[in-house]
Design a protein around this motif. Structure first.
Motif, PDB file in Angstrom:
ATOM      1  N   THR A  60       0.830  -1.201   0.000  1.00 26.22           N
ATOM      2  CA  THR A  60       0.000   0.000   0.000  1.00 26.22           C
ATOM      3  C   THR A  60       0.867   1.254   0.000  1.00 26.22           C
ATOM      4  N   VAL A  70     -10.985  -7.138   2.891  1.00 27.13           N
ATOM      5  CA  VAL A  70     -10.468  -8.067   1.910  1.00 27.13           C
ATOM      6  C   VAL A  70     -11.605  -8.644   1.082  1.00 27.13           C
ATOM      7  N   LYS A  71     -11.473  -8.514  -0.239  1.00 30.61           N
ATOM      8  CA  LYS A  71     -12.474  -9.037  -1.159  1.00 30.61           C
ATOM      9  C   LYS A  71     -11.815 -10.067  -2.065  1.00 30.61           C
ATOM     10  N   ASP A  95     -11.721 -10.264  -5.255  1.00 30.59           N
ATOM     11  CA  ASP A  95     -10.970  -9.638  -6.350  1.00 30.59           C
ATOM     12  C   ASP A  95      -9.628  -9.105  -5.865  1.00 30.59           C
ATOM     13  N   ASP A  96      -9.635  -8.560  -4.634  1.00 28.83           N
ATOM     14  CA  ASP A  96      -8.375  -8.038  -4.086  1.00 28.83           C
ATOM     15  C   ASP A  96      -7.374  -9.175  -3.866  1.00 28.83           C
ATOM     16  N   THR A 121      -3.775  -9.588  -5.646  1.00 28.47           N
ATOM     17  CA  THR A 121      -2.546  -9.729  -4.863  1.00 28.47           C
ATOM     18  C   THR A 121      -1.782 -10.988  -5.254  1.00 28.47           C
TER      19      THR A 121
END
Length: 348
Positions: A249, A310-311, A313-314, A318
């Motif tokens: 991040t 947290v999803k 897609d995330d 990652t």
């Protein structure tokens, strides 16, 4: 009177050389069809040596001191047998002086990156530069291999040859040392010693002695340096996925900030700004959690935050990023598998 002057000019009583300081390594005494008088003197100063060449062959080498040139004392005959039988008064020989003082601050460097094999990073393109110093140690060998019968031979004329020798042996020196690039960069003195060990035989083969060497800089091309910085950052966070997310991040915020207001649409700017603010909030939450006391309370807060943020897609994004890092050699297979397992647990 004119006849006497003519006769005097035909014989040489004193043979000596005063260096001019222009980096001359070898200098031939100007005979100009003159002959050396029996009983003359040869003066060799400190940091010099003299070589007598008779009939095209090296007859003898003289070190520092004053040498009387007579039929009894001249022929040491280290190299040329029976030279004394050819000795007459007067006699004709060529005399060469050699400077044996150190030639300091000779520069070397890699004009283009050279590729070496590193035990940590695989193939690495490396830049390096520094300086070295040397001296003429074997005048006879230097005369026969390098300077020859020229009137003078200077260090500048030898510079290109010696630079080439250095560049030729850099890869061999690194390979023989067995030291990783990061350790070489941190201990350039050891690398310089390895270079001296590797280069000394090549210098000795032409009559020179490599007295010392320095490595002033070791660096990688810019793109490889960026990968190294990422590898170092990963090493700092270790296998802690929370810290890894914080690191990623922090790396992404400056790049996203560059895109905001850089000519994109208002909506795109708003999205970028919103994403940056959201990331900033996550960082602030993590920092606050780290400062608060109570390990159990912190663990609960982190778990809740992870569940909320947290999803799927995330996680997939990652994982793709981690796969790229593994493909570039920044992450090992074991590190990738550990982080992948942690991410997949967050989807359960």
């Amino acid at each position: 009177m004119a006849l006497m002057d003519f006769i005097k000019k035909q014989f040489i009583d004193i043979i000596q050389w005063t260096e001019s300081g222009d980096g001359t390594l070898a200098w031939r005494f100007p005979m100009r069809d003159m002959e050396i008088q029996n009983g003359g003197s040869l003066t060799v100063r400190e940091s010099q040596m003299a070589v007598f060449v008779n009939e095209g062959k090296v007859a003898d080498v003289f070190g520092p001191g004053t040498h009387k040139l007579t039929t009894q004392t001249l022929p040491v005959l280290t190299y040329l047998k029976n030279w004394d039988k050819l000795f007459e008064s007067p006699f004709k020989s060529d005399v060469y002086f050699f400077s044996t003082r150190q030639q300091v601050d000779q520069r070397w460097g890699t004009p283009q990156p050279i590729t070496i094999r590193d035990k940590d990073f695989g193939a690495v393109r490396l830049r390096a530069f520094g300086n070295y110093n040397y001296r003429v140690a074997d005048p006879k060998l230097f005369h026969t291999e390098i300077s020859g019968t020229r009137e003078a031979y200077t260090a500048s004329e030898l510079d290109g040859q010696l630079r080439g020798l250095v560049l030729q042996h850099i890869s061999d020196a690194i390979a023989s040392s067995g030291v990783a690039f990061l350790d070489l960069a941190a201990n350039q003195g050891e690398f310089a010693k390895a270079l001296v060990t590797e280069l000394s035989p090549a210098f000795a083969a032409i009559g020179l002695k490599l007295e010392g060497m320095t490595v002033q800089n070791l660096s990688l091309p810019e793109e490889l340096q960026k990968l190294l910085d990422q590898r170092i950052g990963m090493g700092m966070v270790g296998n802690d996925m929370g810290k890894f997310m914080q690191y990623q991040t922090a790396q992404a915020i400056p790049e996203m900030a560059k895109g905001v207001g850089a000519g994109g649409s208002v909506a795109g700017d708003a999205m970028g700004l919103g994403a940056g603010i959201a990331m900033g909030q996550v960082l602030a939450q993590n920092l606050q959690q780290g400062l608060q006391g109570g390990a159990a309370a912190n663990a609960a807060q982190v778990a809740a935050a992870a569940a909320a943020t947290v999803k799927p897609d995330d996680v997939m994004a990652t994982l793709e990023k981690l796969g790229e890092l593994k493909a570039k050699g920044i992450l090992t297979q074991e590190e990738f598998d550990a982080k992948k397992a942690e991410l997949l647990k967050k989807l359960v």
